[in-house]
Scaffold this motif. Structure first.
Motif, PDB file in Angstrom:
ATOM      1  N   UNK A 105      -6.904  -2.472   6.228  1.00 50.40           N
ATOM      2  CA  UNK A 105      -7.656  -2.958   5.063  1.00 50.40           C
ATOM      3  C   UNK A 105      -7.168  -2.346   3.758  1.00 50.40           C
ATOM      4  N   UNK A 106      -5.859  -2.146   3.640  1.00 54.33           N
ATOM      5  CA  UNK A 106      -5.274  -1.628   2.415  1.00 54.33           C
ATOM      6  C   UNK A 106      -5.164  -0.112   2.349  1.00 54.33           C
ATOM      7  N   UNK A 107      -5.770   0.586   3.290  1.00 59.87           N
ATOM      8  CA  UNK A 107      -5.699   2.054   3.301  1.00 59.87           C
ATOM      9  C   UNK A 107      -4.456   2.463   4.092  1.00 59.87           C
ATOM     10  N   UNK A 108      -3.514   3.084   3.379  1.00 63.08           N
ATOM     11  CA  UNK A 108      -2.258   3.531   3.982  1.00 63.08           C
ATOM     12  C   UNK A 108      -2.427   4.968   4.445  1.00 63.08           C
ATOM     13  N   UNK A 109      -1.986   5.226   5.659  1.00 64.44           N
ATOM     14  CA  UNK A 109      -1.997   6.587   6.187  1.00 64.44           C
ATOM     15  C   UNK A 109      -0.551   6.975   6.488  1.00 64.44           C
ATOM     16  N   UNK A 110      -0.082   8.045   5.840  1.00 66.77           N
ATOM     17  CA  UNK A 110       1.290   8.528   6.041  1.00 66.77           C
ATOM     18  C   UNK A 110       1.350   9.303   7.353  1.00 66.77           C
ATOM     19  N   UNK A 111       2.138   8.792   8.309  1.00 68.16           N
ATOM     20  CA  UNK A 111       2.185   9.348   9.655  1.00 68.16           C
ATOM     21  C   UNK A 111       3.364  10.306   9.833  1.00 68.16           C
ATOM     22  N   UNK A 112       4.534   9.905   9.345  1.00 71.78           N
ATOM     23  CA  UNK A 112       5.726  10.738   9.526  1.00 71.78           C
ATOM     24  C   UNK A 112       6.776  10.398   8.483  1.00 71.78           C
ATOM     25  N   UNK A 113       7.784  11.262   8.365  1.00 69.21           N
ATOM     26  CA  UNK A 113       8.818  11.074   7.340  1.00 69.21           C
ATOM     27  C   UNK A 113       9.622   9.799   7.588  1.00 69.21           C
ATOM     28  N   UNK A 114       9.965   9.131   6.482  1.00 70.00           N
ATOM     29  CA  UNK A 114      10.762   7.910   6.555  1.00 70.00           C
ATOM     30  C   UNK A 114      10.285   6.887   5.548  1.00 70.00           C
ATOM     31  N   UNK A 115      10.631   5.639   5.788  1.00 74.04           N
ATOM     32  CA  UNK A 115      10.201   4.581   4.874  1.00 74.04           C
ATOM     33  C   UNK A 115       9.608   3.420   5.655  1.00 74.04           C
ATOM     34  N   UNK A 116       8.687   2.735   5.013  1.00 75.35           N
ATOM     35  CA  UNK A 116       8.018   1.574   5.602  1.00 75.35           C
ATOM     36  C   UNK A 116       7.692   0.594   4.489  1.00 75.35           C
ATOM     37  N   UNK A 117       7.581  -0.638   4.855  1.00 73.76           N
ATOM     38  CA  UNK A 117       7.196  -1.693   3.903  1.00 73.76           C
ATOM     39  C   UNK A 117       5.808  -2.173   4.310  1.00 73.76           C
ATOM     40  N   UNK A 118       4.847  -2.008   3.418  1.00 72.05           N
ATOM     41  CA  UNK A 118       3.474  -2.460   3.658  1.00 72.05           C
ATOM     42  C   UNK A 118       3.353  -3.851   3.030  1.00 72.05           C
TER      43      UNK A 118
END
Length: 140
Positions: A105-118
Motif C-alpha cells: 500500500x505504498x509503504x516501502x520497507x528496505x530489506x537489504x542492500x541493492x536496487x529495486x524498482x517500485x
C-alpha cells in the motif's frame, strides 16, 4: 459494461412510470426496439441498452521517482491518479526485487542492500520509483 432495461408500456397509460416529463422520455436514446408479437394492442415492449463509457486513468504520478534508504528504513510513497472519477482506482504496488525492498500500500520497507524498482499500476497505466538501499553504517 452493458445494462439492459426492459419496459412494458400499456397503451392506456399516458406517462412512463418514473418519468413525469414527456420531453424527458423523448430524450432517451433507444438502441433496440422490439414490438412483441403478443397482443400488440395491450403492450409494447421496449428493450433499451444503456451503455456506460468507462472513465479510464490517463496518468499515475508518484511522490518520488527515486529514493535512497538504509536497510530497515521505511518510506511511504504516495500515488496520485489523474482522473478522480475513474472507474478503476485500485493501485497495485510491486517491487522488482523483494530482497532489496518490499512495498505494501505504498509503504516501502528496505530489506537489504541493492536496487529495486517500485511500481504503482492502475489498469494499464504505471509509474515507478527507483529505490537504492544501502547497508546501515555502524558507528562505534
Amino acid at each position: 459494461m452493458f445494462i439492459v432495461l426492459a419496459m412494458t408500456i400499456s397503451l392506456s397509460e399516458t406517462s412512463i412510470s418514473g418519468i413525469s416529463d414527456v420531453e424527458a422520455a423523448q430524450k432517451i436514446k433507444i438502441s433496440k426496439k422490439k414490438i412483441s408479437n403478443e397482443d400488440i394492442k395491450e403492450a409494447i415492449k421496449l428493450y433499451v441498452v444503456v451503455t456506460h463509457k468507462p472513465i479510464a486513468v490517463s496518468k499515475v504520478t508518484l511522490s518520488k521517482t527515486s529514493l535512497s534508504l538504509y536497510k530497515d528504513d521505511t518510506y511511504t510513497l504516495t500515488a496520485a491518479i489523474s482522473s478522480a472519477n475513474a472507474d478503476n482506482q485500485k493501485i497495485i504496488w510491486k517491487s522488482s526485487n523483494t530482497k532489496v525492498a518490499t512495498v505494501t500500500n505504498g509503504v516501502i520497507h528496505a530489506v537489504g542492500a541493492g536496487s529495486a524498482r517500485i511500481t504503482a499500476t492502475v489498469g494499464n497505466i504505471s509509474a515507478a520509483c527507483n529505490v537504492t538501499v544501502k547497508n546501515a553504517i555502524n558507528i562505534i
